[in-house]
Design a protein around this motif. Structure first.
Motif, PDB file in Angstrom:
ATOM      1  N   ALA A 105       0.684  -1.182  -0.026  1.00  0.00           N
ATOM      2  CA  ALA A 105       0.123   0.008   0.111  1.00  0.00           C
ATOM      3  C   ALA A 105       0.803   1.261   0.272  1.00  0.00           C
ATOM      4  CB  ALA A 105      -1.118  -0.031   1.320  1.00  0.00           C
ATOM      5  N   GLY A 106       1.966   1.180   0.624  1.00  0.00           N
ATOM      6  CA  GLY A 106       2.715   2.511   0.850  1.00  0.00           C
ATOM      7  C   GLY A 106       3.440   2.519  -0.571  1.00  0.00           C
ATOM      8  N   PRO A 153       8.876   7.569   3.922  1.00  0.00           N
ATOM      9  CA  PRO A 153       9.770   6.556   4.468  1.00  0.00           C
ATOM     10  C   PRO A 153       9.492   6.080   5.928  1.00  0.00           C
ATOM     11  CG  PRO A 153      11.309   8.078   3.194  1.00  0.00           C
ATOM     12  CD  PRO A 153       9.851   8.635   3.655  1.00  0.00           C
ATOM     13  N   GLY A 154       9.272   4.815   6.201  1.00  0.00           N
ATOM     14  CA  GLY A 154       9.065   4.343   7.473  1.00  0.00           C
ATOM     15  C   GLY A 154       7.539   4.192   7.854  1.00  0.00           C
ATOM     16  N   GLU A 155       6.603   5.064   7.241  1.00  0.00           N
ATOM     17  CA  GLU A 155       5.286   4.930   7.628  1.00  0.00           C
ATOM     18  C   GLU A 155       4.794   3.457   7.404  1.00  0.00           C
ATOM     19  OE1 GLU A 155       3.476   9.331   6.939  1.00  0.00           O
ATOM     20  OE2 GLU A 155       3.101   7.755   5.390  1.00  0.00           O
ATOM     21  N   ALA A 156       5.032   2.748   6.209  1.00  0.00           N
ATOM     22  CA  ALA A 156       4.655   1.419   6.035  1.00  0.00           C
ATOM     23  C   ALA A 156       4.784   0.367   7.210  1.00  0.00           C
ATOM     24  CB  ALA A 156       5.168   0.819   4.691  1.00  0.00           C
ATOM     25  N   SER A 157       6.088   0.569   7.843  1.00  0.00           N
ATOM     26  CA  SER A 157       6.348  -0.367   8.814  1.00  0.00           C
ATOM     27  C   SER A 157       5.679  -0.089   9.959  1.00  0.00           C
ATOM     28  CB  SER A 157       7.975  -0.355   9.062  1.00  0.00           C
ATOM     29  OG  SER A 157       8.238  -1.182  10.116  1.00  0.00           O
ATOM     30  N   ILE A 158       5.588   1.190  10.455  1.00  0.00           N
ATOM     31  CA  ILE A 158       4.810   1.768  11.620  1.00  0.00           C
ATOM     32  C   ILE A 158       3.456   1.176  11.698  1.00  0.00           C
ATOM     33  CG2 ILE A 158       3.930   3.680  12.900  1.00  0.00           C
ATOM     34  CD1 ILE A 158       6.710   4.740  12.166  1.00  0.00           C
ATOM     35  N   ILE A 159       2.665   1.518  10.340  1.00  0.00           N
ATOM     36  CA  ILE A 159       1.070   1.357  10.155  1.00  0.00           C
ATOM     37  C   ILE A 159       1.029  -0.321  10.193  1.00  0.00           C
ATOM     38  CG2 ILE A 159      -0.536   1.300   8.526  1.00  0.00           C
ATOM     39  CD1 ILE A 159       0.517   4.044   7.589  1.00  0.00           C
ATOM     40  N   ASN A 211       9.742   7.193  16.720  1.00  0.00           N
ATOM     41  CA  ASN A 211      10.760   8.442  17.101  1.00  0.00           C
ATOM     42  C   ASN A 211      11.753   8.670  15.730  1.00  0.00           C
ATOM     43  OD1 ASN A 211       9.977   8.650  19.634  1.00  0.00           O
ATOM     44  ND2 ASN A 211      11.478   7.067  20.618  1.00  0.00           N
ATOM     45  N   ARG A 212      12.141   7.568  15.367  1.00  0.00           N
ATOM     46  CA  ARG A 212      12.957   7.884  14.024  1.00  0.00           C
ATOM     47  C   ARG A 212      12.275   8.810  12.867  1.00  0.00           C
ATOM     48  NH1 ARG A 212      15.103   2.782  15.020  1.00  0.00           N
ATOM     49  NH2 ARG A 212      13.625   1.774  13.558  1.00  0.00           N
ATOM     50  N   ALA A 213      10.880   8.220  12.590  1.00  0.00           N
ATOM     51  CA  ALA A 213      10.109   9.114  11.999  1.00  0.00           C
ATOM     52  C   ALA A 213       9.819  10.477  12.117  1.00  0.00           C
ATOM     53  CB  ALA A 213       8.708   8.196  11.410  1.00  0.00           C
TER      54      ALA A 213
END
Length: 402
Positions: A323-324, A331-337, A389-391
């Protein structure tokens, strides 16, 4: 002791034991209080305490006490899920309907596919398929267990991470809510209850019509009257959804979704949210665990639980990453979601309990699903917190450079 005294003793266990473990053990990072309450509900249930201390368990958790706890838990979780629905901005849901449908579909479809693949492996070995299950029912039931997202626990975790009212939190709430409705609909199909499928369509049509009348009424009422009418609406929606086979929590969420937060005032909503979380949700977390009956089933059940956990987490992450890429996320949103959506909590245990009661899975499969649900939920905060935190740091650096 009379029933009242035994009930108060049970309530003492419900509030004291998890709090002491959480506070003394300092488990908040890897197991917030809600997660400890879920685990202790299982431990205090017939599968652990009932086997280790059967006389004490039967003395404290009598049928009358359990019925009372279940009533408190049902009302508490309905209020909680309704408030989660109010938090969701319907205008944003409609505005981003394409993105929401795409992400929700992938985050449900991929773990469902992975879970069905894991179930195919189990078909080769005896002891996992329930005595009343057709092959497709076992495959779809196990796969859907891997696809479940626990909406009440997800709301708690996002509130703890302080993202519930941020744009990302609202997006995740949209995705999870669409999946939640689909999950209970699929369960009705697994049960082969075509009468309930017809009821579900009827309920959704009636809900759409009554929502328009309800919203017109609410804007004409004073704020004090709105609270009372909202509770009536909540009960009616919960009853209708449960009667239709969609589960009362789906009805409670839909009841909240069509309400506007400014009808009540954000401060009052926040206070009610905190009070329900403090006073009633511990009873829900533990009462559901008290209904959980399971057998360990040997060492193989831990291996199968690990396979199902891999299918669940891997499927959610795969769906979120696809989806991302399609939607151009940061960057990083897909993993968090993906990690937040894989949270199972008690909804998966409720789902698996139904499959066990209907003879679609065995107690060994149920135990593996139970281990998967606990592992899935405990992984969420430790994995998501540093990623978040990284995002956020990347966003701050980007804003500073621009």
């Amino acid at each position: 002791m009379n029933t009242t005294e035994v009930f108060l003793l049970a309530m003492l266990l419900i509030f004291v034991v998890p709090f002491l473990i959480w506070r003394v053990g300092r488990t908040d990072y890897f197991a917030p209080l809600a997660i400890v309450q879920i685990i202790m509900g299982i431990v205090l249930g017939p599968g652990v305490l009932g086997m280790a201390m059967p006389e004490f368990h039967s003395f404290v958790f009598t049928p009358d006490v359990i019925k009372t706890l279940n009533g408190i838990a049902l009302w508490g979780v309905m209020l909680f899920v309704m408030l989660a629905g109010i938090e969701l901005d319907l205008k944003k849901v409609w505005q981003y309907r394409g993105e929401s449908a795409t992400t929700a579909g992938l985050s449900l479809g991929m773990p469902l596919l992975f879970g069905c693949g894991a179930a195919c492996l189990l078909l080769a070995y005896p002891g996992w398929v329930g005595p009343k299950a057709a092959t497709w029912q076992f495959l779809l039931g196990t796969g859907m267990s891997c696809a479940v997202t626990a909406l009440p626990v997800l709301v708690l975790l996002m509130e703890k991470l302080d993202i519930l009212r941020q744009p990302m939190g609202q997006r995740i709430l949209r995705y999870a809510s669409l999946d939640d409705v689909a999950i209970w609909g699929v369960l009705a199909l697994i049960m082969l209850d075509w009468e309930r499928v017809g009821r579900q369509v009827g309920f959704l049509v009636a809900f759409a019509v009554l929502t328009m009348l309800y919203r017109r009424l609410m804007v004409r009422l004073s704020r004090s009257d709105r609270w009372y009418v909202a509770l009536i609406w909540l009960v009616a929606c919960g009853f209708g959804a449960d009667w239709a086979g969609l589960h009362f929590m789906v009805g409670a969420f839909l009841a909240g979704v069509v309400m506007d937060a400014d009808w009540f005032g954000q401060e009052e909503l926040d206070n009610l949210f905190k009070n329900v979380l403090l006073v009633m949700m511990p009873v829900f977390f533990l009462s559901t665990g008290l209904k959980t009956k399971w057998d360990m089933g040997g060492y193989a059940v831990f291996f199968v639980g690990g396979v199902l956990l891999l299918a669940s987490v891997g499927g959610k992450l795969a769906g979120a990453h696809i989806a991302g890429r399609m939607l151009g996320w940061k960057p990083g949103e897909a993993s968090i979601i993906g990690w937040l959506l894989q949270t199972k909590g008690l909804i998966e245990i409720i789902f698996a309990n139904i499959l066990l009661d209907k003879g679609i899975i065995t107690s060994e499969t149920f135990t593996a699903l139970l281990l998967m649900a606990v592992g899935s939920t405990m992984l969420t905060i430790p994995v998501v917190h540093p990623k978040l935190n990284r995002a956020q740091n990347r966003d701050l650096v980007g804003q500073a450079s621009s």
